[in-house]
Design an enzyme around this catalytic site. Structure first.
Site, PDB file in Angstrom:
ATOM      1  CG  ASP A   1      98.182 131.297   7.412  1.00  0.00           C
ATOM      2  OD1 ASP A   1      97.091 131.820   7.155  1.00  0.00           O
ATOM      3  OD2 ASP A   1      98.294 130.165   7.928  1.00  0.00           O
TER       4      ASP A   1
ATOM      5  CG  HIS B   1      97.475 133.048  11.162  1.00  0.00           C
ATOM      6  ND1 HIS B   1      96.945 131.870  10.661  1.00  0.00           N
ATOM      7  CD2 HIS B   1      98.604 132.704  11.831  1.00  0.00           C
ATOM      8  CE1 HIS B   1      97.722 130.859  11.007  1.00  0.00           C
ATOM      9  NE2 HIS B   1      98.730 131.336  11.721  1.00  0.00           N
TER      10      HIS B   1
ATOM     11  CG  MET C   1      88.674 127.435   9.392  1.00  0.00           C
ATOM     12  SD  MET C   1      90.127 128.388   9.920  1.00  0.00           S
ATOM     13  CE  MET C   1      91.137 127.049  10.566  1.00  0.00           C
TER      14      MET C   1
HETATM   15  C1  GAR Z   1      90.144 132.554  15.048  1.00  0.00           C
HETATM   16  O1  GAR Z   1      91.012 132.266  16.116  1.00  0.00           O
HETATM   17  C2  GAR Z   1      90.936 132.880  13.801  1.00  0.00           C
HETATM   18  O2  GAR Z   1      92.095 133.620  14.053  1.00  0.00           O
HETATM   19  C3  GAR Z   1      91.276 131.518  13.293  1.00  0.00           C
HETATM   20  O3  GAR Z   1      90.112 130.764  13.500  1.00  0.00           O
HETATM   21  C4  GAR Z   1      89.394 131.298  14.622  1.00  0.00           C
HETATM   22  C5  GAR Z   1      87.991 131.599  14.171  1.00  0.00           C
HETATM   23  O4  GAR Z   1      87.163 131.909  15.274  1.00  0.00           O
HETATM   24  N1  GAR Z   1      91.643 131.550  11.921  1.00  0.00           N
HETATM   25  C6  GAR Z   1      92.527 130.714  11.375  1.00  0.00           C
HETATM   26  O5  GAR Z   1      93.073 129.821  11.973  1.00  0.00           O
HETATM   27  C7  GAR Z   1      92.791 130.959   9.890  1.00  0.00           C
HETATM   28  N2  GAR Z   1      93.733 130.022   9.399  1.00  0.00           N
HETATM   29  P1  GAR Z   1      85.778 132.659  15.051  1.00  0.00           P
HETATM   30  O6  GAR Z   1      84.993 131.859  14.015  1.00  0.00           O
HETATM   31  O7  GAR Z   1      85.110 132.600  16.376  1.00  0.00           O
HETATM   32  O8  GAR Z   1      86.060 134.047  14.597  1.00  0.00           O
END
Ligand code: GAR
Length: 210
Positions: free
Chosen positions: A145, A109, A90
């Site tokens: 993104d 994403h 992030m």
């Molecule tokens: C996931 O939903 C991913 O797609 C999102 O964060 C989450 C991470 O979950 N990513 C973003 O928003 C990138 N900008 P995780 O740590 O359990 O994989």
């Protein structure tokens, strides 16, 4: 096998789906390391429990984005990483860092890009009244993104959905999609042509076995 480095910031559930895929005999990827910019990320402990080298590089300890990225880059290159795989990472990246991994960095994403770039994707999807939501795996380009799309998975938006219920449905699709998209990309089955990916196996169906 391609050596990958997985970048996380938190829970790491997508990371776990990639670790599980990488255990399959013919999977074209070997996980060299996991790096988190947050030392308290739950995913770090999980990676270590799976026997994968996992390190924290706390971005708050660096005077600039560039200084943080220099350390991150050194860790990845030191581990022999050939492909960087962002999984819930992030932190915005500078164009210089992104370009130094050009065509060698993937991201997932939680929306059907190019819709809903940025944060709070599910709340914005619900507010817009879309009937289909989903997730995208793409090659990372400097603009947030954006970048050539490797694969996408769609899920329905149901009446009565909340941000949480929609996020959970999309996340389950992410866990199926990312191992497929990474396999396609790492095995050379997805070729970047212009700013599009041409997949020689046609559409990725996340319902198929890996
Ligand atoms: C996931 O939903 C991913 O797609 C999102 O964060 C989450 C991470 O979950 N990513 C973003 O928003 C990138 N900008 P995780 O740590 O359990 O994989």
């Amino acid at each position: 096998k391609k050596r990958i480095g997985i970048l996380i910031s938190g829970r790491g559930s997508n990371m776990v789906s990639l670790i599980e895929a990488a255990r399959l005999p013919d999977y074209p990827v070997e996980i060299a390391c996991v790096v988190s910019n947050r030392p308290d990320a739950a995913g770090l402990d999980r990676a270590r429990a799976e026997g994968i080298p996992a390190i924290a590089i706390d971005h708050k300890l660096f005077p600039s984005r560039e200084a943080f990225e220099a350390e991150l880059d050194a860790a990845l290159r030191g581990a022999g990483v050939e492909l960087v795989v962002c999984a819930g990472f992030m932190r915005k990246m500078t164009a210089g860092f992104v370009e130094s991994w050009r065509d060698a960095m993937l991201n997932i994403h939680p929306s059907l890009l190019p819709s809903f770039k940025g944060l709070d994707t599910h709340a914005r999807a619900l507010a817009a009244g879309v009937k289909v939501a989903g997730c995208t795996v793409h090659v990372v380009r400097p603009e947030l993104d954006s970048g050539p799309i490797v694969a996408q998975a769609a899920v329905p938006v149901l009446d009565g959905d909340t941000e949480e219920s929609l996020a959970a449905r999309v996340l389950a699709a992410e866990h199926r999609l990312y191992p497929h998209a990474l396999k396609l990309f790492a095995s050379g089955g997805a070729v970047i042509s212009g700013e599009r990916v041409e997949a020689d196996q046609g559409l990725v169906n996340p319902a198929d076995p890996l």
